[in-house]
Design a protein around this motif. Structure first.
Motif, mmCIF file in Angstrom:
data_model
loop_
_atom_site.group_PDB
_atom_site.id
_atom_site.type_symbol
_atom_site.label_atom_id
_atom_site.label_comp_id
_atom_site.label_asym_id
_atom_site.label_seq_id
_atom_site.Cartn_x
_atom_site.Cartn_y
_atom_site.Cartn_z
ATOM 1 N N THR A 94 0.846 -1.190 0.000
ATOM 2 C CA THR A 94 0.000 0.000 0.000
ATOM 3 C C THR A 94 0.880 1.238 0.000
ATOM 4 O O THR A 94 1.898 1.277 0.691
ATOM 5 C CB THR A 94 -0.887 0.024 1.258
ATOM 6 N N THR A 97 -1.338 8.219 -1.879
ATOM 7 C CA THR A 97 -1.494 9.013 -3.100
ATOM 8 C C THR A 97 -2.020 10.391 -2.704
ATOM 9 O O THR A 97 -2.308 10.646 -1.530
ATOM 10 C CB THR A 97 -2.482 8.357 -4.080
ATOM 11 N N TRP A 101 -5.070 6.298 -0.810
ATOM 12 C CA TRP A 101 -4.121 5.193 -0.836
ATOM 13 C C TRP A 101 -4.430 4.297 -2.031
ATOM 14 O O TRP A 101 -5.579 4.164 -2.442
ATOM 15 C CB TRP A 101 -4.250 4.328 0.426
ATOM 16 N N ASP A 102 -3.406 3.657 -2.551
ATOM 17 C CA ASP A 102 -3.558 2.584 -3.537
ATOM 18 C C ASP A 102 -3.019 1.321 -2.889
ATOM 19 O O ASP A 102 -2.114 1.382 -2.042
ATOM 20 C CB ASP A 102 -2.781 2.865 -4.820
ATOM 21 N N TYR A 138 -6.144 -4.842 -7.423
ATOM 22 C CA TYR A 138 -5.617 -3.483 -7.295
ATOM 23 C C TYR A 138 -6.767 -2.601 -6.837
ATOM 24 O O TYR A 138 -7.863 -2.659 -7.419
ATOM 25 C CB TYR A 138 -5.069 -2.999 -8.640
ATOM 26 N N LYS A 140 -8.060 1.361 -5.293
ATOM 27 C CA LYS A 140 -7.829 2.784 -5.046
ATOM 28 C C LYS A 140 -8.812 3.221 -3.970
ATOM 29 O O LYS A 140 -10.013 3.043 -4.128
ATOM 30 C CB LYS A 140 -8.062 3.620 -6.302
ATOM 31 N N TYR A 141 -8.279 3.758 -2.883
ATOM 32 C CA TYR A 141 -9.092 4.288 -1.794
ATOM 33 C C TYR A 141 -8.975 5.800 -1.816
ATOM 34 O O TYR A 141 -7.893 6.334 -2.039
ATOM 35 C CB TYR A 141 -8.583 3.825 -0.429
ATOM 36 N N ARG A 152 -11.928 2.370 -6.813
ATOM 37 C CA ARG A 152 -11.667 1.479 -7.954
ATOM 38 C C ARG A 152 -11.213 0.124 -7.457
ATOM 39 O O ARG A 152 -10.442 0.025 -6.500
ATOM 40 C CB ARG A 152 -10.607 2.073 -8.877
#
Length: 180
Positions: A94, A97, A101-102, A138, A140-141, A152
């Motif tokens: 993790t 971003t 977070w990603d 994968y 995306k938060y 995502r």
């Protein structure tokens, strides 16, 4: 040679206290165990943690945009063949971003089909399962106040083991594969 790097939180193993030290991964454990593995597909998409503009990329590469539409696909297509399933992570990385977070993760998806059958494997939790599919995800938060929303999800898995068992159990006809 020097190049730019980004700090990352790396966790090897399943859900545990070390992993829960990271707020996005702690959130992900709840989402995975209680919502996805808990089969809460009848709940509204935004009430289970999806951003309104949530996007899903299926393992086929097809992209579904919009929380309500994508959540319906998750519940009525992706996990619908299973009577039960559980994700057991083995590797999570993790990084922060600009918006949150990603995370990239690898997990085993243990599953039982809606129609019982003879084929069983012993696995997660010491139980017998119809199958196990290794997969990568994968996520995306995005930050939403003091919490997170899932913006995502990308799924990287091979559903053929489940499909073979579905054909053997009469849940799927071979000619239906051409329509998928």
């Amino acid at each position: 040679m020097s190049y730019p790097t980004t700090q990352a939180f790396i966790h090897v193993g399943t859900w545990d206290d070390e992993m829960r030290a990271h707020p996005a991964l702690k959130w992900m454990e709840h989402y995975t165990k209680d919502i996805i593995d808990g089969r809460q597909f009848d709940q509204p998409a935004t009430s289970v943690g999806h951003a309104k503009d949530f996007t899903l990329q299926k393992s086929t590469g097809e992209v579904i945009e919009g929380a309500d539409k994508a959540w319906k696909v998750i519940g009525t297509e992706i996990y619908a063949p299973f009577s039960s399933h559980v994700h057991d992570p083995s590797f999570l990385v993790t990084w922060e971003t600009e918006k949150g977070w990603d995370m990239f993760g690898v997990a085993q998806l243990w599953w039982n089909l809606q129609v019982p059958g003879e084929h069983k494997i012993k696995g997660y939790g010491g139980k017998e399962w119809d199958g196990c599919t290794p997969a990568a995800f994968y996520f995306k938060y995005v930050k939403a106040g003091d919490d997170f929303e899932l913006a995502r999800t990308e799924i990287y898995s091979d559903p053929s083991a489940a499909m073979v068992q579905m054909i053997k159990r009469g849940m799927l006809k071979p000619e239906q594969l051409a329509q998928m």
